[in-house]
Design a protein around this motif. Structure first.
Motif, PDB file in Angstrom:
ATOM      1  N   HIS A   1       5.132  -5.412  -4.383  1.00  0.00           N
ATOM      2  CA  HIS A   1       4.004  -6.364  -4.341  1.00  0.00           C
ATOM      3  C   HIS A   1       4.222  -7.805  -4.317  1.00  0.00           C
ATOM      4  O   HIS A   1       5.127  -8.221  -4.980  1.00  0.00           O
ATOM      5  CB  HIS A   1       2.855  -5.793  -5.555  1.00  0.00           C
TER       6      HIS A   1
ATOM      7  N   VAL B   1       0.799  -1.115  -0.024  1.00  0.00           N
ATOM      8  CA  VAL B   1      -0.041   0.112  -0.069  1.00  0.00           C
ATOM      9  C   VAL B   1       0.859   1.121  -0.002  1.00  0.00           C
ATOM     10  O   VAL B   1       0.482   2.452  -0.687  1.00  0.00           O
ATOM     11  CB  VAL B   1      -1.082  -0.125   1.214  1.00  0.00           C
TER      12      VAL B   1
ATOM     13  N   SER C   1       3.939   1.569  -0.992  1.00  0.00           N
ATOM     14  CA  SER C   1       4.681   1.946  -2.411  1.00  0.00           C
ATOM     15  C   SER C   1       3.902   1.818  -3.570  1.00  0.00           C
ATOM     16  O   SER C   1       4.378   2.052  -4.768  1.00  0.00           O
ATOM     17  CB  SER C   1       5.634   0.761  -2.201  1.00  0.00           C
ATOM     18  N   ASN C   2       2.537   2.034  -3.421  1.00  0.00           N
ATOM     19  CA  ASN C   2       1.655   1.888  -4.568  1.00  0.00           C
ATOM     20  C   ASN C   2       1.979   0.777  -5.416  1.00  0.00           C
ATOM     21  O   ASN C   2       1.654   1.036  -6.482  1.00  0.00           O
ATOM     22  CB  ASN C   2       1.624   3.304  -5.252  1.00  0.00           C
ATOM     23  N   LYS C   3       2.045  -0.290  -4.931  1.00  0.00           N
ATOM     24  CA  LYS C   3       2.174  -1.702  -5.348  1.00  0.00           C
ATOM     25  C   LYS C   3       3.422  -1.734  -6.308  1.00  0.00           C
ATOM     26  O   LYS C   3       3.764  -2.556  -6.993  1.00  0.00           O
ATOM     27  CB  LYS C   3       1.074  -2.107  -6.465  1.00  0.00           C
ATOM     28  N   ARG C   4       4.446  -0.920  -5.773  1.00  0.00           N
ATOM     29  CA  ARG C   4       5.745  -1.092  -6.580  1.00  0.00           C
ATOM     30  C   ARG C   4       6.498  -2.386  -6.004  1.00  0.00           C
ATOM     31  O   ARG C   4       7.281  -3.007  -6.869  1.00  0.00           O
ATOM     32  CB  ARG C   4       6.731   0.075  -6.349  1.00  0.00           C
TER      33      ARG C   4
END
Length: 607
Positions: free
Chosen positions: A241, A234, A236-239
């Motif tokens: 994942h 969350v 890392s904005n799905k960097r």
């Protein structure tokens, strides 16, 4: 409500083997995450609420499971009767497994522990040296967490903060110069007084994971980092994942920054425990060679420097071309001078610009030599071996390294001129107590990712970096015993505070006791602190199958895996941590592995 002296009749239905608190705290029915999630102590499932028409209440009625625990508060409840179970000693082991807590005395003795703990299934494990579950290509995260879990100041801070301990361990492993001492002390006290309730969700999950890894009261011998993986995804904005491989070096830089901000750190250096532990300072000298036009002023200086007749030594802008003002020869000479000036002004010249700046760093990136282009006589690839001291020449304070121009610099070339060459020189001004070295092995191009398999050899103990450090005030000098005895009380306190050992001033009444403390510290720890010698704490390696990476077949980053080597301080035994697998290894094998991240500890910082 149930009276406090009454015993719940359903405690014998609790099934501890079904309990696993490592998963994300969300309702198994509505998939909702809220502060009021309860775990059924009979089947281990999570449900929301405890009032009527809630999933937990419905589950208690339909399944006949009556004992629940609040996952956030740790309180026990009986449903559907809806009363709290208090003062029940038989539930203490569940509380310790749900929210492990440590006291300051327990934290200080973690590195001395040699006793094995036992889980519910009879398996023995050593607290702090437990396996982490791989949730599909999260081995890079597991390796980084294993390394950070053995960095003592960072570990102690999060163990105490997550346990609700407001007191902090003294930062007696901080070594600063006099120039930065006063400001760093103020920043140190600010970071130590951080409120755990104000931590970010990522920092709280990191603290909980460390407490689970070092707990000796777990129901199972391994740890599932599910909550931290979700928080990382969350943030890392799905960097980073699940199911997506990443570089451990990039993830470590990102995680340290997130932890720094998550515990209340600011842009000021030393404002968090992360900065105090890993931050050093480096001086960067940039030498830029540019090609640009000479310009009219510089051309005019060159022309005026050439010997000429008195009537010719006139500025170009003062030339009078009106008819009859000069004879024809003078007019011709001035015209030639203007043409020469114009030619010189438009001529391209190379100029050098040198700038020096100082910046802070959390880790140092090292470039390793490339592998040979051709194969050996037997048709195989030659994997070179390079000592770490040769790779560190980048920071010797003398050598200049070539730097590629960025797109922003290329856009500014139209104004400042064409950049012909750009070089940088690095001089380390201050090293942290815990030094992270990142060996850059992966290179990306337009087609694939390539890995450099060069083996970097390094010592496990007594790694001397004194030749790479250039402090501003010169290298510190160890005072003699006679000089210490001649110091005043104020000077003795200042000496101990300078090297971060203000904890020795506690419970000191007589000056003789203070002098003895100072002499003991100077004779045992101070020489190591000033010698810039380091011992290895953790080593992260990256391994790939033999057939990967040759002839451009497959991506070595996607197909490879990470391992971490850490040392048990009490016995000196090294362990290899590969996801769930934990096994002993020899230190001789660590120095010849394909190391990717190295974490060193300054000698004397642990004393």
């Amino acid at each position: 409500l149930q009276p406090n002296h009454c015993v719940c009749p359903y405690l014998d239905t609790i099934n501890r083997t079904a309990l696993d608190f490592d998963f994300e705290h969300s309702c198994s029915v509505s998939l909702e995450s809220s502060p009021h999630i309860y775990a059924c102590l009979v089947c281990g499932k999570f449900f929301r609420g405890k009032g009527k028409q809630t999933p937990a209440y419905t589950h208690a009625v339909e399944e006949g499971h009556f004992v629940f625990v609040h996952l956030t508060k740790g309180t026990f409840h009986c449903l559907p009767d809806d009363y709290e179970i208090k003062n029940e000693p038989s539930l203490n082991d569940i509380s310790e497994a749900l929210h492990p807590k440590f006291t300051k005395a327990e934290v200080e003795k973690l590195d001395e522990n040699q006793e094995l703990a036992r889980d519910l299934f009879g398996r023995r494990y050593l607290p702090g040296f437990v396996g982490l579950n791989n949730l599909n290509k999260t081995d890079y995260l597991n390796a980084v967490l294993q390394a950070l879990a053995h960095v003592r100041p960072l570990r102690d801070f999060f163990l105490l903060a997550g346990s609700g301990q407001q007191e902090s361990i003294n930062g007696h492993n901080n070594v600063e110069t006099e120039d930065h001492n006063s400001s760093r002390k103020r920043k140190h006290s600010k970071s130590n007084n951080a409120n755990p309730a104000e931590f970010s969700h990522l920092a709280k999950c990191f603290s909980l994971l460390l407490r689970n890894m070092w707990s000796s009261h777990r129901f199972k011998s391994n740890v599932d980092p599910h909550m931290l993986v979700q928080a990382v995804s969350v943030a890392s904005n799905k960097r980073y994942h699940v199911g997506k491989q990443a570089e451990a070096g990039e993830f470590l830089s990102w995680l340290l920054h997130q932890l720094h901000v998550g515990v209340g750190g600011t842009r000021k250096s030393g404002s968090s425990i992360v900065h105090e532990t890993f931050m050093g300072r480096v001086e960067v000298t940039t030498l830029i060679k540019k090609r640009r036009k000479r310009g009219e002023e510089a051309a005019l200086e060159i022309l005026n420097a050439v010997p000429m007749a008195n009537d010719d030594a006139v500025a170009v802008q003062d030339v009078d071309d009106r008819a009859g003002s000069d004879d024809e020869e003078t007019v011709e000479r001035k015209r030639q001078k203007r043409e020469t000036l114009k030619t010189l002004a438009n001529e391209s010249v190379t100029v050098e610009e040198e700038t020096t700046t100082e910046t802070d760093f959390l880790l140092l990136t090292l470039d390793i030599p490339e592998k040979p282009l051709f194969k050996d006589d037997d048709g195989g690839l030659v994997i070179p071996q390079e000592p770490l001291v040769n790779v560190l020449r980048k920071f010797d304070g003398v050598s200049f390294c070539d730097v590629l121009a960025t797109q922003q610099q290329q856009k500014s070339e139209e104004i400042d001129g064409l950049v012909v060459a750009k070089k940088r020189r690095y001089r380390l001004k201050r090293l942290p107590n815990y030094l992270i070295l990142h060996l850059s092995r992966f290179k990306r191009n337009n087609f694939s990712v390539e890995k450099n398999p060069t083996i970097v050899m390094f010592p496990v103990k007594n790694f001397d970096l004194s030749s790479y450090v250039f402090p501003e005030g010169g290298k510190g000098k160890v005072p003699t015993e006679e000089e210490v005895r001649n110091m005043s009380t104020k000077e003795l306190k200042k000496t101990l505070k300078k090297y971060g050992r203000s904890d020795l001033l506690e419970d000191v009444v007589e000056k003789s006791d203070l002098v003895q403390h100072c002499i003991d510290f100077i004779s045992t720890s101070l020489p190591d602190l000033l010698s810039e010698k380091y011992d290895l704490v953790a080593n992260i390696t990256h391994d790939i199958p033999a057939e990967v990476g040759r002839e451009g077949q497959r991506n070595p980053l996607e197909e490879g895996s990470y391992r971490c080597h850490v040392q048990h301080k009490a016995t000196g035994q090294w362990y290899e941590m590969h996801d769930l697998h934990v096994r002993e290894t020899m230190p001789q094998l660590i120095g010849v592995s394909e190391s990717y991240l190295l974490v060193f500890e300054r000698k004397g910082a642990k004393k």
